[in-house]
Scaffold this motif. Structure first.
Motif, short mmCIF file in Angstrom:
data_model
loop_
_atom_site.label_atom_id
_atom_site.label_comp_id
_atom_site.label_asym_id
_atom_site.label_seq_id
_atom_site.Cartn_x
_atom_site.Cartn_y
_atom_site.Cartn_z
N ARG A 283 0.84 -1.06 0.01
CA ARG A 283 -0.15 -0.18 0.02
C ARG A 283 0.97 1.17 0.25
O ARG A 283 0.76 2.22 -0.67
CB ARG A 283 -0.84 0.09 1.31
CG ARG A 283 -2.02 1.01 1.22
CD ARG A 283 -2.94 1.00 2.26
NE ARG A 283 -2.27 1.01 3.62
CZ ARG A 283 -2.19 0.08 4.28
NH1 ARG A 283 -2.74 -1.33 3.89
NH2 ARG A 283 -1.63 -0.23 5.49
N THR A 284 1.99 1.17 0.68
CA THR A 284 2.84 2.41 0.80
C THR A 284 3.58 2.69 -0.61
O THR A 284 3.79 3.78 -1.06
CB THR A 284 4.10 2.35 1.99
OG1 THR A 284 3.37 2.10 2.98
CG2 THR A 284 4.76 3.25 1.87
N SER A 286 2.48 1.90 -3.58
CA SER A 286 1.30 2.31 -4.62
C SER A 286 0.88 3.95 -4.20
O SER A 286 0.70 4.65 -5.08
CB SER A 286 0.06 1.65 -4.50
OG SER A 286 -0.38 1.61 -3.05
N GLU A 287 1.00 4.11 -3.01
CA GLU A 287 0.70 5.66 -2.66
C GLU A 287 2.00 6.57 -2.63
O GLU A 287 1.89 7.83 -2.60
CB GLU A 287 0.38 5.79 -1.03
CG GLU A 287 -1.00 5.08 -1.10
CD GLU A 287 -1.34 4.83 0.46
OE1 GLU A 287 -0.65 5.53 1.50
OE2 GLU A 287 -2.59 4.44 0.82
N GLU A 288 3.28 6.09 -3.11
CA GLU A 288 4.35 6.91 -2.86
C GLU A 288 4.49 7.59 -4.35
O GLU A 288 4.30 7.00 -5.24
CB GLU A 288 5.65 5.95 -2.80
CG GLU A 288 6.73 6.93 -2.57
CD GLU A 288 6.97 7.40 -1.00
OE1 GLU A 288 7.28 8.63 -0.91
OE2 GLU A 288 6.31 6.67 -0.16
#
Length: 580
Positions: A283-284, A286-288
């Protein structure tokens, strides 16, 4: 026949007897009374001495043993067609010395080192039984007539001996009464002995039945139901035991399976943590994204602020720096994600391997059992078998008890049949007894009495009847008539030739019946050649009722007085120690 009784102590009143009536007369003086001494003139004492000479145990006789320690008593009597003199001392009562011709005796006496001929008391009683009653040894009989019991019907001693014709003491056992009376009346006494054995078995069976009922507390039907249930349980447990396979390493393999189960739990927990961590990293990633530096410039331009070239250059450098940081972080997270996936894959593979291994162990453990479990199962089978045996034993006890009852009932029926058969076969003997009793009773009363002999499944049952027998006097005359009949029967068989009565036989008897009894006994004694010896108190003499020419004084063999000690039977008065 008793010829004479005497003692080594001259104080004793020696007495001689002859055929027919013999009277021991006790004169009561005006001065004598109840308080003088307990033995009075000594009529009963003389009767006790007769018993002593005839083998009675000293402790059963009311005699002053301490005062008589140095005394020796003698009796001269006919035995086995010879006249003997027997001496028995108080201090050595087990030895009876004999004088006379011993060649015809059924039992040979012994001889001591000094040439004295003697019998031990047991042999003396045995000899008396054979000579006076023709007693034969019956090895098969558990109970048999005894001389001491038989002779007690001819020498009744004590007030209780004059309450029932068929008993010579109040607490006489039923079997002893049956056996001895059957013997005397010429009946088959062995059946009376058998009847007692049946009664003993019946009594023991009743006691055992009570104990069984108390111990079992259930009926046979209830026990049978328990038996069926327990047999089913035993079959189930036995079948399980037969199919039980013991695995020697069961405990070790069970521990391994438990360890693998723990390891699976640990790996599962680890996989859960790794997945959560992977999800967070993915998730991190993909959000970076890179920071937008143009938005800063636009903000300041809208505000009317212009950046110098050197500032713009710094912003570009900062923008590049942040881009590098974001790029590096993303690369790091992607690397971590890849590592987590690899670790998860390895963990899942390990979980599968451990699960497969544990499954194999569980399958093996399922097919086999532990030795401890086998032992427990064996114990349960043994316990169930024991419980079943207890139930079967109780059922067997109930069945045996039922069979015992049937056997006892059958024995009673068989005994009654034998009694009735022998009753018919011995009709001549018992009819003779009945006729003699009728004759004796009719000599004293207007109507003859009856001697009644019945057979039952419990042995012989005896009875006597005389009209108006409810009075005490007539009750005593029943005994007189019965005893007189017994000595008459025995004389017909060549047996005992004396009958002795204490004065109790005439207590409560009418004067006329006393006179008739004494005269009749004398006549019968002469007819059948026996002695009738009786004790009388001077105030009991029915002088006015004797037939003309009958003088009682002719038959008085000894006169005793109760006023002076020297006039008593022993020559002194005594008091017996009270029992208590």
């Amino acid at each position: 026949m008793i010829h004479k009784i005497w003692a080594n102590d001259k104080r004793f009143k020696a007495v001689e007897f002859s055929t027919g009536l013999n009277v021991i007369l006790a004169e009561r003086t005006l001065e004598s009374g109840q308080k003088d001494t307990c033995n009075g003139a000594g009529k009963t004492t003389l009767l006790n001495i007769v018993h002593f000479c005839l083998g009675a145990d000293l402790h059963r006789l009311s005699l002053p043993k301490d005062e008589l320690q140095d005394w020796e008593f003698y009796i001269c009597l006919d035995l086995c067609d010879t006249t003997l003199t027997a001496k028995r001392s108080v201090s050595n009562a087990n030895i009876i010395e004999i004088l006379g011709d011993i060649s015809n005796l059924y039992i040979a006496p012994e001889k001591d080192s000094e040439g004295v001929i003697f019998y031990k008391n047991a042999d003396w009683k045995n000899l008396l039984g054979k000579c006076l009653f023709r007693i034969q040894d019956e090895a098969s009989a558990k109970y048999a007539p005894s001389f001491r019991s038989l002779v007690s019907y001819f020498t009744r001693k004590g007030a209780d001996a004059y309450t029932d014709p068929f008993k010579h003491f109040r607490n006489q056992k039923a079997y002893d009464m049956q056996i001895n009376n059957a013997f005397l009346l010429g009946l088959n006494w062995l059946h009376a002995s058998e009847a007692q054995e049946i009664r003993e078995k019946e009594s023991a069976t009743k006691a055992l039945n009570t104990a069984i009922k108390a111990g079992i507390g259930a009926t046979q039907g209830e026990l049978e139901a328990d038996r069926v249930r327990i047999e089913r349980e035993l079959k189930q447990k036995s079948d399980a035991l037969k199919s039980f396979n013991v695995l020697p390493q069961f405990k070790e393999l069970q521990d391994q399976a438990n360890q693998l189960t723990g390891e699976i739990h640990d790996l599962t927990n680890k996989a859960l943590m790794l997945r959560r961590k992977l999800e967070r990293y993915e998730r991190t990633v993909s959000e970076e994204h890179m920071p937008d530096s143009g938005s800063v410039e636009k903000l300041f331009l809208e505000a009317g602020v212009h950046f110098a070239d050197n500032i713009k250059r710094s912003l570009e450098e900062a923008k590049g720096f942040h881009k590098a940081i974001v790029q590096n972080r993303k690369l790091f997270l992607e690397a971590e994600v890849s590592q987590l996936k690899n670790e998860l894959s390895a963990n899942d593979a390990r979980i599968k391997t451990v699960c497969d291994k544990r499954a194999d162990l569980l399958k093996l453990l399922e097919s086999y059992g532990a030795l401890e479990e086998f032992s427990i199962l064996q114990e349960r089978v043994v316990e169930t078998k024991s419980a079943l045996e207890v139930i079967k034993s109780r059922i067997a006890d109930i069945r045996d008890m039922a069979q015992h009852k049937k056997d006892i009932k059958a024995s009673k029926i068989e005994l009654e049949t034998k009694l009735q058969r022998d009753y018919e076969q011995s009709r001549t003997d018992w009819e003779s007894a009945v006729l003699l009793f009728n004759e004796n009773s009719q000599a004293l009363y207007d109507e003859p009495g009856n001697l009644i002999i019945n057979t039952t499944d419990n042995g012989y049952k005896f009875g006597v009847e005389i009209n108006k027998s409810s009075s005490e006097g007539v009750g005593k005359m029943k005994i007189f008539c019965y005893d007189l009949m017994l000595v008459e029967l025995m004389r017909q068989r060549g047996g005992i030739d004396f009958l002795i009565h204490d004065s109790s036989i005439f207590d409560g008897v009418d004067s006329r019946q006393r006179a008739l009894a004494l005269m009749y006994a004398h006549r019968k004694g002469l007819e059948y050649n026996f002695q009738y010896i009786c004790a009388l108190n001077s105030d009991m003499i029915p002088s006015d009722d004797f037939d003309e020419g009958f003088e009682l004084d002719k038959f008085v063999r000894l006169t005793l007085k109760d006023q002076k000690p020297e006039d008593a039977a022993l020559g002194f008065h005594f008091e017996l120690a009270k029992k208590g």
